[in-house]
Design an enzyme around this catalytic site. Sequence first.
Site, PDB file in Angstrom:
ATOM      1  N   ASP A   1      34.871  45.233  12.935  1.00  0.00           N
ATOM      2  CA  ASP A   1      35.638  45.966  12.330  1.00  0.00           C
ATOM      3  C   ASP A   1      35.420  47.585  13.709  1.00  0.00           C
ATOM      4  O   ASP A   1      34.485  48.486  13.425  1.00  0.00           O
ATOM      5  CB  ASP A   1      35.190  46.656  10.763  1.00  0.00           C
ATOM      6  CG  ASP A   1      35.582  47.935   9.896  1.00  0.00           C
ATOM      7  OD1 ASP A   1      36.558  48.454  10.931  1.00  0.00           O
ATOM      8  OD2 ASP A   1      35.594  48.205   9.484  1.00  0.00           O
TER       9      ASP A   1
ATOM     10  N   TYR B   1      30.331  47.854  14.511  1.00  0.00           N
ATOM     11  CA  TYR B   1      30.888  47.960  13.943  1.00  0.00           C
ATOM     12  C   TYR B   1      31.641  49.640  14.347  1.00  0.00           C
ATOM     13  O   TYR B   1      31.206  50.311  14.422  1.00  0.00           O
ATOM     14  CB  TYR B   1      29.662  48.067  12.699  1.00  0.00           C
ATOM     15  CG  TYR B   1      30.528  49.075  11.814  1.00  0.00           C
ATOM     16  CD1 TYR B   1      31.618  48.728  11.509  1.00  0.00           C
ATOM     17  CD2 TYR B   1      29.842  49.834  10.522  1.00  0.00           C
ATOM     18  CE1 TYR B   1      31.559  49.525   9.871  1.00  0.00           C
ATOM     19  CE2 TYR B   1      29.636  50.387   9.674  1.00  0.00           C
ATOM     20  CZ  TYR B   1      31.447  50.388   9.266  1.00  0.00           C
ATOM     21  OH  TYR B   1      31.098  51.278   8.126  1.00  0.00           O
TER      22      TYR B   1
ATOM     23  N   GLU C   1      28.288  45.962   9.428  1.00  0.00           N
ATOM     24  CA  GLU C   1      28.430  47.040   7.814  1.00  0.00           C
ATOM     25  C   GLU C   1      27.076  45.836   6.822  1.00  0.00           C
ATOM     26  O   GLU C   1      27.490  46.173   5.758  1.00  0.00           O
ATOM     27  CB  GLU C   1      29.724  47.393   6.944  1.00  0.00           C
ATOM     28  CG  GLU C   1      29.070  48.480   6.374  1.00  0.00           C
ATOM     29  CD  GLU C   1      30.562  49.084   5.744  1.00  0.00           C
ATOM     30  OE1 GLU C   1      30.593  50.004   4.742  1.00  0.00           O
ATOM     31  OE2 GLU C   1      31.402  48.586   6.172  1.00  0.00           O
TER      32      GLU C   1
ATOM     33  N   ASN D   1      33.574  42.542   8.569  1.00  0.00           N
ATOM     34  CA  ASN D   1      32.309  43.441   7.827  1.00  0.00           C
ATOM     35  C   ASN D   1      32.396  42.775   5.631  1.00  0.00           C
ATOM     36  O   ASN D   1      33.297  42.787   5.135  1.00  0.00           O
ATOM     37  CB  ASN D   1      33.851  44.213   8.136  1.00  0.00           C
ATOM     38  CG  ASN D   1      33.275  45.663   7.822  1.00  0.00           C
ATOM     39  OD1 ASN D   1      32.005  45.357   6.099  1.00  0.00           O
ATOM     40  ND2 ASN D   1      33.053  47.088   7.870  1.00  0.00           N
TER      41      ASN D   1
ATOM     42  N   HIS E   1      37.006  43.740   2.477  1.00  0.00           N
ATOM     43  CA  HIS E   1      37.535  43.295   3.873  1.00  0.00           C
ATOM     44  C   HIS E   1      37.080  41.471   4.238  1.00  0.00           C
ATOM     45  O   HIS E   1      36.853  41.459   3.745  1.00  0.00           O
ATOM     46  CB  HIS E   1      36.394  43.320   5.623  1.00  0.00           C
ATOM     47  CG  HIS E   1      36.562  44.918   6.595  1.00  0.00           C
ATOM     48  ND1 HIS E   1      37.496  45.165   6.681  1.00  0.00           N
ATOM     49  CD2 HIS E   1      35.839  46.202   5.175  1.00  0.00           C
ATOM     50  CE1 HIS E   1      37.085  46.664   7.438  1.00  0.00           C
ATOM     51  NE2 HIS E   1      36.443  46.850   6.494  1.00  0.00           N
TER      52      HIS E   1
END
Length: 257
Positions: A149, A110, A40, A12, A246
Amino acid sequence: MRGDTLKLISWNVNGLRAVVKKDFIETFNTLNADIFSVQETKLHQDQIDLELPGYHQYFFDAIRKGYSGTAVFTKEEPINVTCGLGIEDLDTEGRTLTLEFPKFYLINSYSPNSQQELKRLDFKLSYNDALHDYMKKLSEKKPVILCGDLNVAHKEIDLKNDKTNHHNPGFSDEERQKFTELLDDGFVDSFRYLHPEEVKYSWWSYRFNARKNNSGWRIDYFVVSENGKNMIDKAEILNDIYGSDHCPIELDLNLEE
């Protein structure tokens, strides 16, 4: 591909344009993954000119600009690419990107954040149920690898402050139960499979020097269907790599027959 071993990375990046301005390209080249999944992205594909020689690039963008989004960069061209879960209400945010390869499906996810006061919990649980059903259906054809994620810390070992975070977004009973249900239905958390007692995190808040103090959460995963479990060769959390809130995670597969 290195012989019969395949190296997968998931990260991420919390904004692909932002991380490219840092050390993303250098990190990308150093890791030299066969398949590199990001979450993301926070962009539409036409908003970035990303040069990754030797890689095919696939994006699934949210309708809303600057929000959510997934992408996969792969050396091997996939057989097929699917954007979304086929459910309109769940597919406007660019959260699910599937690439089919000869020996497995890769799903880059995600997962939604349930947000403060769990105001988006119902949406998150609906997404989890649909993703679970989708994974189960695909796994009947060939092994499935889910990466990304997932916005949930499964067990107390997976976050620093489990007691104070109980019922908070990402550590609610409902979210944790959905992850348990997935694992109970024939899927394996690859890191915990190889490292049952290791404490390691993949996300840290930008507040309170959380990363410096290693006050983090493990919310990024490679989940593998039971029929692909024998391919799991290595699963790591690369927490010495910076650039996002992350860190990347790694899964190495052994594809020998």
